[in-house]
Design a protein around this motif. Structure first.
Motif, PDB file in Angstrom:
ATOM      1  N   LYS A   1      42.466 104.645  -7.665  1.00 55.88           N
ATOM      2  CA  LYS A   1      41.186 103.962  -7.651  1.00 55.88           C
ATOM      3  C   LYS A   1      40.561 104.168  -6.271  1.00 55.88           C
ATOM      4  CE  LYS A   1      41.123  99.567  -7.050  1.00 55.88           C
ATOM      5  NZ  LYS A   1      41.250  98.117  -7.105  1.00 55.88           N
ATOM      6  N   ALA A   2      39.312 104.582  -6.240  1.00 57.88           N
ATOM      7  CA  ALA A   2      38.627 104.795  -4.968  1.00 57.88           C
ATOM      8  C   ALA A   2      38.355 103.465  -4.286  1.00 57.88           C
ATOM      9  CB  ALA A   2      37.315 105.540  -5.186  1.00 57.88           C
ATOM     10  N   GLY A   3      38.648 103.398  -2.991  1.00 57.90           N
ATOM     11  CA  GLY A   3      38.331 102.223  -2.193  1.00 57.90           C
ATOM     12  C   GLY A   3      36.918 102.350  -1.639  1.00 57.90           C
ATOM     13  N   VAL A   4      36.584 101.506  -0.717  1.00 57.18           N
ATOM     14  CA  VAL A   4      35.260 101.521  -0.108  1.00 57.18           C
ATOM     15  C   VAL A   4      35.187 102.669   0.905  1.00 57.18           C
ATOM     16  CG1 VAL A   4      33.625 100.216   1.293  1.00 57.18           C
ATOM     17  CG2 VAL A   4      35.001  99.043  -0.426  1.00 57.18           C
ATOM     18  N   ALA A   5      34.222 103.558   0.711  1.00 58.50           N
ATOM     19  CA  ALA A   5      34.023 104.679   1.632  1.00 58.50           C
ATOM     20  C   ALA A   5      33.426 104.171   2.936  1.00 58.50           C
ATOM     21  CB  ALA A   5      33.105 105.720   1.006  1.00 58.50           C
ATOM     22  N   MET A   6      33.740 104.875   4.030  1.00 60.78           N
ATOM     23  CA  MET A   6      33.189 104.480   5.329  1.00 60.78           C
ATOM     24  C   MET A   6      32.719 105.718   6.080  1.00 60.78           C
ATOM     25  SD  MET A   6      36.821 103.414   7.014  1.00 60.78           S
ATOM     26  CE  MET A   6      37.328 102.664   5.489  1.00 60.78           C
ATOM     27  N   GLU A   7      31.683 105.545   6.855  1.00 59.03           N
ATOM     28  CA  GLU A   7      31.143 106.649   7.646  1.00 59.03           C
ATOM     29  C   GLU A   7      31.896 106.754   8.969  1.00 59.03           C
ATOM     30  OE1 GLU A   7      26.834 108.353   9.192  1.00 59.03           O
ATOM     31  OE2 GLU A   7      26.905 106.561   7.938  1.00 59.03           O
ATOM     32  N   ALA A   8      31.989 107.965   9.476  1.00 55.52           N
ATOM     33  CA  ALA A   8      32.606 108.219  10.782  1.00 55.52           C
ATOM     34  C   ALA A   8      31.577 108.932  11.649  1.00 55.52           C
ATOM     35  CB  ALA A   8      33.861 109.067  10.629  1.00 55.52           C
ATOM     36  N   ALA A   9      31.769 108.869  12.947  1.00 55.19           N
ATOM     37  CA  ALA A   9      30.809 109.446  13.890  1.00 55.19           C
ATOM     38  C   ALA A   9      30.978 110.953  14.055  1.00 55.19           C
ATOM     39  CB  ALA A   9      30.939 108.765  15.242  1.00 55.19           C
ATOM     40  N   SER A  10      32.175 111.475  13.750  1.00 59.47           N
ATOM     41  CA  SER A  10      32.425 112.895  13.958  1.00 59.47           C
ATOM     42  C   SER A  10      33.494 113.376  12.986  1.00 59.47           C
ATOM     43  CB  SER A  10      32.909 113.146  15.394  1.00 59.47           C
ATOM     44  OG  SER A  10      34.197 112.573  15.576  1.00 59.47           O
ATOM     45  N   GLU A  11      33.667 114.669  12.925  1.00 60.79           N
ATOM     46  CA  GLU A  11      34.712 115.251  12.084  1.00 60.79           C
ATOM     47  C   GLU A  11      36.092 114.781  12.543  1.00 60.79           C
ATOM     48  OE1 GLU A  11      36.530 119.651  11.120  1.00 60.79           O
ATOM     49  OE2 GLU A  11      34.365 119.482  11.395  1.00 60.79           O
ATOM     50  N   ALA A  12      36.320 114.784  13.848  1.00 64.15           N
ATOM     51  CA  ALA A  12      37.621 114.369  14.388  1.00 64.15           C
ATOM     52  C   ALA A  12      37.899 112.901  14.062  1.00 64.15           C
ATOM     53  CB  ALA A  12      37.669 114.605  15.892  1.00 64.15           C
ATOM     54  N   GLU A  13      36.899 112.052  14.190  1.00 70.13           N
ATOM     55  CA  GLU A  13      37.088 110.639  13.881  1.00 70.13           C
ATOM     56  C   GLU A  13      37.375 110.439  12.401  1.00 70.13           C
ATOM     57  OE1 GLU A  13      34.266 106.830  13.465  1.00 70.13           O
ATOM     58  OE2 GLU A  13      34.364 107.601  15.528  1.00 70.13           O
ATOM     59  N   ALA A  14      36.682 111.179  11.545  1.00 72.86           N
ATOM     60  CA  ALA A  14      36.916 111.075  10.105  1.00 72.86           C
ATOM     61  C   ALA A  14      38.347 111.472   9.771  1.00 72.86           C
ATOM     62  CB  ALA A  14      35.920 111.959   9.352  1.00 72.86           C
ATOM     63  N   ARG A  15      38.831 112.535  10.365  1.00 77.64           N
ATOM     64  CA  ARG A  15      40.209 112.990  10.138  1.00 77.64           C
ATOM     65  C   ARG A  15      41.201 111.908  10.579  1.00 77.64           C
ATOM     66  NH1 ARG A  15      42.372 118.108   9.637  1.00 77.64           N
ATOM     67  NH2 ARG A  15      40.355 119.007  10.167  1.00 77.64           N
ATOM     68  N   ARG A  16      40.995 111.337  11.767  1.00 75.74           N
ATOM     69  CA  ARG A  16      41.910 110.302  12.284  1.00 75.74           C
ATOM     70  C   ARG A  16      41.917 109.063  11.389  1.00 75.74           C
ATOM     71  NH1 ARG A  16      39.620 111.843  17.206  1.00 75.74           N
ATOM     72  NH2 ARG A  16      38.259 110.014  17.189  1.00 75.74           N
ATOM     73  N   LYS A  17      40.723 108.618  10.969  1.00 72.91           N
ATOM     74  CA  LYS A  17      40.637 107.439  10.115  1.00 72.91           C
ATOM     75  C   LYS A  17      41.334 107.674   8.771  1.00 72.91           C
ATOM     76  CE  LYS A  17      36.450 105.097  11.710  1.00 72.91           C
ATOM     77  NZ  LYS A  17      35.116 104.617  11.309  1.00 72.91           N
ATOM     78  N   ALA A  18      41.114 108.836   8.185  1.00 71.02           N
ATOM     79  CA  ALA A  18      41.744 109.151   6.897  1.00 71.02           C
ATOM     80  C   ALA A  18      43.263 109.182   7.030  1.00 71.02           C
ATOM     81  CB  ALA A  18      41.223 110.478   6.356  1.00 71.02           C
ATOM     82  N   GLU A  19      43.751 109.785   8.091  1.00 70.87           N
ATOM     83  CA  GLU A  19      45.196 109.862   8.297  1.00 70.87           C
ATOM     84  C   GLU A  19      45.787 108.456   8.487  1.00 70.87           C
ATOM     85  OE1 GLU A  19      48.374 112.549  10.776  1.00 70.87           O
ATOM     86  OE2 GLU A  19      46.383 112.251  11.644  1.00 70.87           O
TER      87      GLU A  19
END
Length: 83
Positions: free
Chosen positions: A22-40
């Motif tokens: 089930k998909a949770g709440v999506a969130m925006e990140a400021a950069s590609e690197a930040e998105a990768r870190r948050k997902a991990e």
């Protein structure tokens, strides 16, 4: 106007019944690197998470297809398949 790139993190949780996700709440990140870190980081406490980007023209709302940056844990197999 130039396209704006949005970086998004989408977490996934195990469904209550069966092996689904089930998909949770999506969130925006400021950069590609930040998105990768948050997902991990999210994948450590959830079933899984992805980071992706999407280019959007703010004037026309035209959007390019999403581009997967990273995937961690269990995520749907058909993430960006065309409908």
């Amino acid at each position: 106007m130039a396209k704006k790139i949005f970086y998004v993190v989408q977490p996934y949780d195990a469904a209550k019944r069966g092996n689904g996700l089930k998909a949770g709440v999506a969130m925006e990140a400021a950069s590609e690197a930040e998105a990768r870190r948050k997902a991990e980081r999210l994948a450590q406490s959830r079933a899984g998470a992805i980071a992706f980007s999407r280019a959007v023209d703010p004037d026309s709302d035209d959007a390019e297809p999403p581009v997967l940056i990273a995937s961690f844990g269990r995520v749907p197999e058909d993430l960006f398949d065309a409908a």
